[in-house]
Scaffold this motif. Structure first.
Motif, PDB file in Angstrom:
ATOM      1  N   ALA A  21       0.816  -1.221   0.000  1.00 37.59           N
ATOM      2  CA  ALA A  21       0.000   0.000   0.000  1.00 37.59           C
ATOM      3  C   ALA A  21       0.847   1.268   0.000  1.00 37.59           C
ATOM      4  O   ALA A  21       0.317   2.353  -0.197  1.00 37.59           O
ATOM      5  CB  ALA A  21      -0.928   0.002   1.214  1.00 37.59           C
ATOM      6  N   SER A  22       2.151   1.124   0.177  1.00 39.57           N
ATOM      7  CA  SER A  22       3.019   2.303   0.250  1.00 39.57           C
ATOM      8  C   SER A  22       3.133   3.000  -1.102  1.00 39.57           C
ATOM      9  O   SER A  22       2.838   2.427  -2.148  1.00 39.57           O
ATOM     10  CB  SER A  22       4.415   1.893   0.720  1.00 39.57           C
ATOM     11  N   LYS A  23       3.606   4.233  -1.054  1.00 44.73           N
ATOM     12  CA  LYS A  23       3.812   5.000  -2.272  1.00 44.73           C
ATOM     13  C   LYS A  23       4.863   4.333  -3.161  1.00 44.73           C
ATOM     14  O   LYS A  23       4.801   4.408  -4.382  1.00 44.73           O
ATOM     15  CB  LYS A  23       4.239   6.425  -1.933  1.00 44.73           C
ATOM     16  N   ALA A  24       5.822   3.660  -2.550  1.00 50.30           N
ATOM     17  CA  ALA A  24       6.911   3.028  -3.304  1.00 50.30           C
ATOM     18  C   ALA A  24       6.404   1.920  -4.220  1.00 50.30           C
ATOM     19  O   ALA A  24       6.871   1.774  -5.341  1.00 50.30           O
ATOM     20  CB  ALA A  24       7.958   2.461  -2.346  1.00 50.30           C
ATOM     21  N   LEU A  25       5.440   1.123  -3.754  1.00 55.25           N
ATOM     22  CA  LEU A  25       4.929   0.029  -4.582  1.00 55.25           C
ATOM     23  C   LEU A  25       3.613   0.395  -5.252  1.00 55.25           C
ATOM     24  O   LEU A  25       3.341  -0.037  -6.364  1.00 55.25           O
ATOM     25  CB  LEU A  25       4.759  -1.251  -3.761  1.00 55.25           C
ATOM     26  N   GLY A  26       2.763   1.126  -4.567  1.00 52.60           N
ATOM     27  CA  GLY A  26       1.539   1.651  -5.162  1.00 52.60           C
ATOM     28  C   GLY A  26       0.513   0.631  -5.600  1.00 52.60           C
ATOM     29  O   GLY A  26      -0.258   0.886  -6.511  1.00 52.60           O
ATOM     30  N   VAL A  27       0.472  -0.521  -4.945  1.00 57.44           N
ATOM     31  CA  VAL A  27      -0.526  -1.542  -5.291  1.00 57.44           C
ATOM     32  C   VAL A  27      -1.893  -1.094  -4.785  1.00 57.44           C
ATOM     33  O   VAL A  27      -2.014  -0.623  -3.651  1.00 57.44           O
ATOM     34  CB  VAL A  27      -0.142  -2.910  -4.679  1.00 57.44           C
ATOM     35  N   ASP A  28      -2.901  -1.224  -5.605  1.00 59.21           N
ATOM     36  CA  ASP A  28      -4.267  -0.889  -5.225  1.00 59.21           C
ATOM     37  C   ASP A  28      -4.634  -1.650  -3.950  1.00 59.21           C
ATOM     38  O   ASP A  28      -4.341  -2.833  -3.814  1.00 59.21           O
ATOM     39  CB  ASP A  28      -5.210  -1.275  -6.373  1.00 59.21           C
ATOM     40  N   ARG A  29      -5.268  -0.968  -3.009  1.00 57.78           N
ATOM     41  CA  ARG A  29      -5.604  -1.584  -1.718  1.00 57.78           C
ATOM     42  C   ARG A  29      -6.477  -2.826  -1.887  1.00 57.78           C
ATOM     43  O   ARG A  29      -6.320  -3.809  -1.164  1.00 57.78           O
ATOM     44  CB  ARG A  29      -6.305  -0.579  -0.804  1.00 57.78           C
ATOM     45  N   PHE A  30      -7.404  -2.790  -2.814  1.00 56.87           N
ATOM     46  CA  PHE A  30      -8.284  -3.929  -3.072  1.00 56.87           C
ATOM     47  C   PHE A  30      -7.463  -5.137  -3.521  1.00 56.87           C
ATOM     48  O   PHE A  30      -7.649  -6.248  -3.029  1.00 56.87           O
ATOM     49  CB  PHE A  30      -9.302  -3.538  -4.155  1.00 56.87           C
ATOM     50  N   VAL A  31      -6.522  -4.919  -4.427  1.00 57.63           N
ATOM     51  CA  VAL A  31      -5.667  -6.002  -4.928  1.00 57.63           C
ATOM     52  C   VAL A  31      -4.767  -6.522  -3.805  1.00 57.63           C
ATOM     53  O   VAL A  31      -4.585  -7.733  -3.660  1.00 57.63           O
ATOM     54  CB  VAL A  31      -4.841  -5.542  -6.149  1.00 57.63           C
ATOM     55  N   ALA A  32      -4.232  -5.616  -2.984  1.00 53.04           N
ATOM     56  CA  ALA A  32      -3.385  -6.030  -1.869  1.00 53.04           C
ATOM     57  C   ALA A  32      -4.155  -6.924  -0.899  1.00 53.04           C
ATOM     58  O   ALA A  32      -3.625  -7.923  -0.410  1.00 53.04           O
ATOM     59  CB  ALA A  32      -2.832  -4.810  -1.143  1.00 53.04           C
ATOM     60  N   GLU A  33      -5.402  -6.583  -0.631  1.00 58.07           N
ATOM     61  CA  GLU A  33      -6.231  -7.420   0.248  1.00 58.07           C
ATOM     62  C   GLU A  33      -6.468  -8.797  -0.375  1.00 58.07           C
ATOM     63  O   GLU A  33      -6.431  -9.811   0.310  1.00 58.07           O
ATOM     64  CB  GLU A  33      -7.567  -6.741   0.530  1.00 58.07           C
ATOM     65  N   ARG A  34      -6.690  -8.817  -1.674  1.00 57.37           N
ATOM     66  CA  ARG A  34      -6.922 -10.098  -2.359  1.00 57.37           C
ATOM     67  C   ARG A  34      -5.640 -10.934  -2.385  1.00 57.37           C
ATOM     68  O   ARG A  34      -5.705 -12.160  -2.354  1.00 57.37           O
ATOM     69  CB  ARG A  34      -7.454  -9.857  -3.773  1.00 57.37           C
ATOM     70  N   CYS A  35      -4.473 -10.288  -2.417  1.00 56.38           N
ATOM     71  CA  CYS A  35      -3.200 -11.020  -2.357  1.00 56.38           C
ATOM     72  C   CYS A  35      -3.092 -11.806  -1.060  1.00 56.38           C
ATOM     73  O   CYS A  35      -2.453 -12.858  -1.008  1.00 56.38           O
ATOM     74  CB  CYS A  35      -2.012 -10.069  -2.483  1.00 56.38           C
ATOM     75  N   LEU A  36      -3.702 -11.298  -0.005  1.00 54.58           N
ATOM     76  CA  LEU A  36      -3.711 -11.988   1.287  1.00 54.58           C
ATOM     77  C   LEU A  36      -4.899 -12.930   1.416  1.00 54.58           C
ATOM     78  O   LEU A  36      -5.116 -13.533   2.457  1.00 54.58           O
ATOM     79  CB  LEU A  36      -3.737 -10.963   2.424  1.00 54.58           C
ATOM     80  N   ASN A  37      -5.680 -13.040   0.346  1.00 50.84           N
ATOM     81  CA  ASN A  37      -6.868 -13.888   0.303  1.00 50.84           C
ATOM     82  C   ASN A  37      -7.929 -13.440   1.308  1.00 50.84           C
ATOM     83  O   ASN A  37      -8.684 -14.257   1.827  1.00 50.84           O
ATOM     84  CB  ASN A  37      -6.507 -15.361   0.507  1.00 50.84           C
ATOM     85  N   HIS A  38      -7.967 -12.121   1.574  1.00 51.91           N
ATOM     86  CA  HIS A  38      -8.991 -11.574   2.452  1.00 51.91           C
ATOM     87  C   HIS A  38     -10.281 -11.374   1.680  1.00 51.91           C
ATOM     88  O   HIS A  38     -10.254 -11.049   0.491  1.00 51.91           O
ATOM     89  CB  HIS A  38      -8.569 -10.216   3.005  1.00 51.91           C
ATOM     90  N   LYS A  39     -11.390 -11.553   2.359  1.00 56.11           N
ATOM     91  CA  LYS A  39     -12.681 -11.209   1.769  1.00 56.11           C
ATOM     92  C   LYS A  39     -12.806  -9.698   1.772  1.00 56.11           C
ATOM     93  O   LYS A  39     -12.353  -9.031   2.700  1.00 56.11           O
ATOM     94  CB  LYS A  39     -13.827 -11.802   2.586  1.00 56.11           C
ATOM     95  N   ILE A  40     -13.442  -9.171   0.741  1.00 50.06           N
ATOM     96  CA  ILE A  40     -13.668  -7.732   0.668  1.00 50.06           C
ATOM     97  C   ILE A  40     -14.964  -7.436   1.418  1.00 50.06           C
ATOM     98  O   ILE A  40     -15.995  -8.039   1.131  1.00 50.06           O
ATOM     99  CB  ILE A  40     -13.753  -7.264  -0.804  1.00 50.06           C
ATOM    100  N   PRO A  41     -14.907  -6.528   2.395  1.00 49.56           N
ATOM    101  CA  PRO A  41     -16.088  -6.271   3.216  1.00 49.56           C
ATOM    102  C   PRO A  41     -17.144  -5.422   2.509  1.00 49.56           C
ATOM    103  O   PRO A  41     -16.873  -4.760   1.507  1.00 49.56           O
ATOM    104  CB  PRO A  41     -15.516  -5.512   4.419  1.00 49.56           C
ATOM    105  N   GLY A  42     -18.323  -5.436   3.076  1.00 52.18           N
ATOM    106  CA  GLY A  42     -19.403  -4.562   2.631  1.00 52.18           C
ATOM    107  C   GLY A  42     -19.982  -4.942   1.277  1.00 52.18           C
ATOM    108  O   GLY A  42     -19.850  -6.067   0.797  1.00 52.18           O
ATOM    109  N   MET A  43     -20.619  -3.953   0.655  1.00 53.07           N
ATOM    110  CA  MET A  43     -21.294  -4.187  -0.622  1.00 53.07           C
ATOM    111  C   MET A  43     -20.309  -4.505  -1.735  1.00 53.07           C
ATOM    112  O   MET A  43     -20.633  -5.251  -2.652  1.00 53.07           O
ATOM    113  CB  MET A  43     -22.154  -2.978  -1.002  1.00 53.07           C
TER     114      MET A  43
END
Length: 85
Positions: A21-43
């Motif tokens: 999520a840092s400026k150095a790598l700039g990976v989209d937060r949604f993609v970073a969460e999916r990299c950890l196999n987290h479920k995306i919350p909410g709608m």
């Protein structure tokens, strides 16, 4: 882990997620969460059921390149991943 207090294997996941999520790598937060196999919350999690395998692959390859750069003592100068417009 030497003189690092209370280190657990889960700390590797925390470190990866923080750096993605840092400026150095700039990976989209949604993609970073999916990299950890987290479920995306909410709608967003209800309606967006995509696996995002290509985006995850690209983000994890970027993470591997970042780690290799750190290990070699080199400066990180790769352009971060940006969301396509």
């Amino acid at each position: 882990m030497g003189d690092i207090e209370n280190f657990t294997l889960h700390d590797f996941r925390t470190t990866m997620r923080t750096h993605m999520a840092s400026k150095a790598l700039g990976v989209d937060r949604f993609v970073a969460e999916r990299c950890l196999n987290h479920k995306i919350p909410g709608m967003a999690g209800v309606y967006d059921r995509g696996g995002y395998f290509e985006e995850r692959k690209e983000a994890l390859e970027l993470w591997a390149a970042f780690l290799a750069t750190c290990e070699n003592g080199e400066k990180w100068n790769v352009t971060p991943i940006r969301k396509a417009s």
